[in-house]
Design a protein around this motif. Sequence first.
Motif, PDB file in Angstrom:
ATOM      1  N   GLY A 402      15.351   6.071   4.490  1.00 32.73           N
ATOM      2  CA  GLY A 402      15.205   5.773   4.366  1.00 32.73           C
ATOM      3  C   GLY A 402      14.234   4.419   5.198  1.00 32.73           C
ATOM      4  N   LEU A 403      13.851   3.291   4.153  1.00 29.35           N
ATOM      5  CA  LEU A 403      12.340   2.420   4.889  1.00 29.35           C
ATOM      6  C   LEU A 403      13.168   1.489   5.623  1.00 29.35           C
ATOM      7  N   LEU A 404      12.619   1.345   6.777  1.00 35.66           N
ATOM      8  CA  LEU A 404      12.777   0.349   7.586  1.00 35.66           C
ATOM      9  C   LEU A 404      12.437  -1.137   7.504  1.00 35.66           C
ATOM     10  N   VAL A 405      11.396  -1.089   6.233  1.00 43.51           N
ATOM     11  CA  VAL A 405      11.075  -2.501   5.954  1.00 43.51           C
ATOM     12  C   VAL A 405      10.869  -1.574   4.596  1.00 43.51           C
ATOM     13  N   GLU A 406      11.317  -2.218   3.443  1.00 39.38           N
ATOM     14  CA  GLU A 406      11.860  -1.666   2.014  1.00 39.38           C
ATOM     15  C   GLU A 406      10.238  -2.737   1.372  1.00 39.38           C
ATOM     16  N   TRP A 407       9.460  -1.873   0.606  1.00 39.03           N
ATOM     17  CA  TRP A 407       8.681  -2.997  -0.329  1.00 39.03           C
ATOM     18  C   TRP A 407       9.024  -4.578  -0.837  1.00 39.03           C
ATOM     19  N   GLU A 408       9.899  -5.112  -1.481  1.00 43.54           N
ATOM     20  CA  GLU A 408      10.299  -6.502  -2.048  1.00 43.54           C
ATOM     21  C   GLU A 408      10.634  -6.564  -0.458  1.00 43.54           C
ATOM     22  N   GLU A 409      11.248  -6.646   0.316  1.00 38.10           N
ATOM     23  CA  GLU A 409      10.933  -7.390   1.689  1.00 38.10           C
ATOM     24  C   GLU A 409      10.203  -7.888   2.216  1.00 38.10           C
ATOM     25  N   PHE A 410       8.936  -6.633   2.148  1.00 39.11           N
ATOM     26  CA  PHE A 410       7.357  -6.765   3.013  1.00 39.11           C
ATOM     27  C   PHE A 410       7.263  -7.400   1.998  1.00 39.11           C
ATOM     28  N   LEU A 411       6.891  -7.423   1.357  1.00 40.98           N
ATOM     29  CA  LEU A 411       6.488  -8.962  -0.146  1.00 40.98           C
ATOM     30  C   LEU A 411       6.656 -10.168   0.421  1.00 40.98           C
ATOM     31  N   ALA A 412       7.824 -10.068   0.358  1.00 35.55           N
ATOM     32  CA  ALA A 412       9.091 -11.513   0.703  1.00 35.55           C
ATOM     33  C   ALA A 412       8.327 -12.521   2.008  1.00 35.55           C
ATOM     34  N   THR A 413       8.291 -11.085   3.364  1.00 37.74           N
ATOM     35  CA  THR A 413       7.260 -11.917   4.194  1.00 37.74           C
ATOM     36  C   THR A 413       6.716 -12.020   4.264  1.00 37.74           C
ATOM     37  N   LEU A 414       5.385 -11.409   3.816  1.00 40.98           N
ATOM     38  CA  LEU A 414       3.984 -12.293   3.266  1.00 40.98           C
ATOM     39  C   LEU A 414       4.167 -13.446   2.803  1.00 40.98           C
ATOM     40  N   LEU A 415       4.722 -12.910   1.523  1.00 45.21           N
ATOM     41  CA  LEU A 415       4.896 -15.178   0.898  1.00 45.21           C
ATOM     42  C   LEU A 415       5.246 -15.615   1.807  1.00 45.21           C
TER      43      LEU A 415
END
Length: 417
Positions: A402-415
């Motif tokens: 499992g990833l600690l931070v999924e790609w979509e979550e990572f992008l949402a954080t940056l946005l």
Amino acid sequence: MTQETDRLRADLCAQLPSELPRRLGVAVSGGGDSVALLDLLIDVLDGEGVAISAATVDHGLRPEATKEAAQVAALAVRLGITHETLRWEGWDGSGNLQDQARQARYHLLTGWARRNGITLLALGHTADDQAETVLMRLGRAAGVTGLSAMPARRVQDGVTLWRPMLGITRARLRDHLRARGLNWIEDPSNQDTRFDRIKAREALAQLGPLGITTESLASVAQNLAQARDALDHYTLKSAQNLARPDEGDILLNLRGFSTLPEETARRLLLVITGWIAGHTYPPRRAAVQEALTALHAGRAGALGGCLILRTGDEARFCREYNAIRDIAGPGDQPWDNRWSLTGPTIQGATVRALGEEGLSQVPDWRATDRPQAALIASPAVWKDGDLLAAPIAGYANGWQTGLLVEWEEFLATLLSH
């Protein structure tokens, strides 16, 4: 209360978040900037239901530091707030001392904040700090992001670092402290011209006749920060449209990528490699340009601990094996700061990269339709040299990744920032 104090209060109030936190942390070194910040915040937040706490980092590098931290603790008692001194004992005498001390300071402060349920941490950087940073980065031929200098807000380790005084000069804060009868500590390193920041400070004092002042350079940083935010917005939209995750890798649509402006393409590479490799600092601009050239020419490349592989109309970004081959840890702990593995409880099991040795023990890895170079950098479970599991390579054996931070979550954080 003086008119200048009223103006300072108004300037600070304009930077307050729309929703005040229940608890606010303030980093206080004892210098004039942070002491003034603490005093002003206590004033403007009086009666707002915000519990203010202060913390001081003692790097242990000067014999006076312990006494200075005690002075801040005494000031906190006078002002009626809680205070804690955080001590750094992590320097082994090697590497860049200033850089390591800076990183340690932020990690200590964010760790203190998390322990105390603090999500917003105020820092005392001023317009002078901003102007000095712009000058130093001009000397390094920085781009838009570099010249936008310090952001007013950024998230580190789950804590929002907040700089509400980037539009306020150091001189105004000193005048406020004198009017309030508050003392502060002068760090002797502020006179040490071996440091680039002090050189920039002295140079800035000579540039006034050209109209290059603390205020003008701070305004330049603010203007460029707005340009940076616009670039970041379109970069992240491009990431959502052109990139898709695949078991920790990223597949990038090359046709769409080829139509992007160069600056957007460059930033997109940094977003992708940042998610995969978790950069503390972005790769050098020359290395990014080299990777861009390789992509546009249809060649493989590498960037910031990632490999870039060409697969038809897409490029695959994956972890570079050489960057993580020596990373190993217990099976119940995160690996490479991005993976979690769950499976049977096995005493002595460790997680490390699969490597070619492990891949040779997985006969069906080709069925994953992933290249060898990507699979050898994927997490695997080992015990005493024996491969127990390699889920991404098709050998789960009761284990899951499992990833600690999924790609979509990572992008949402940056946005959101």
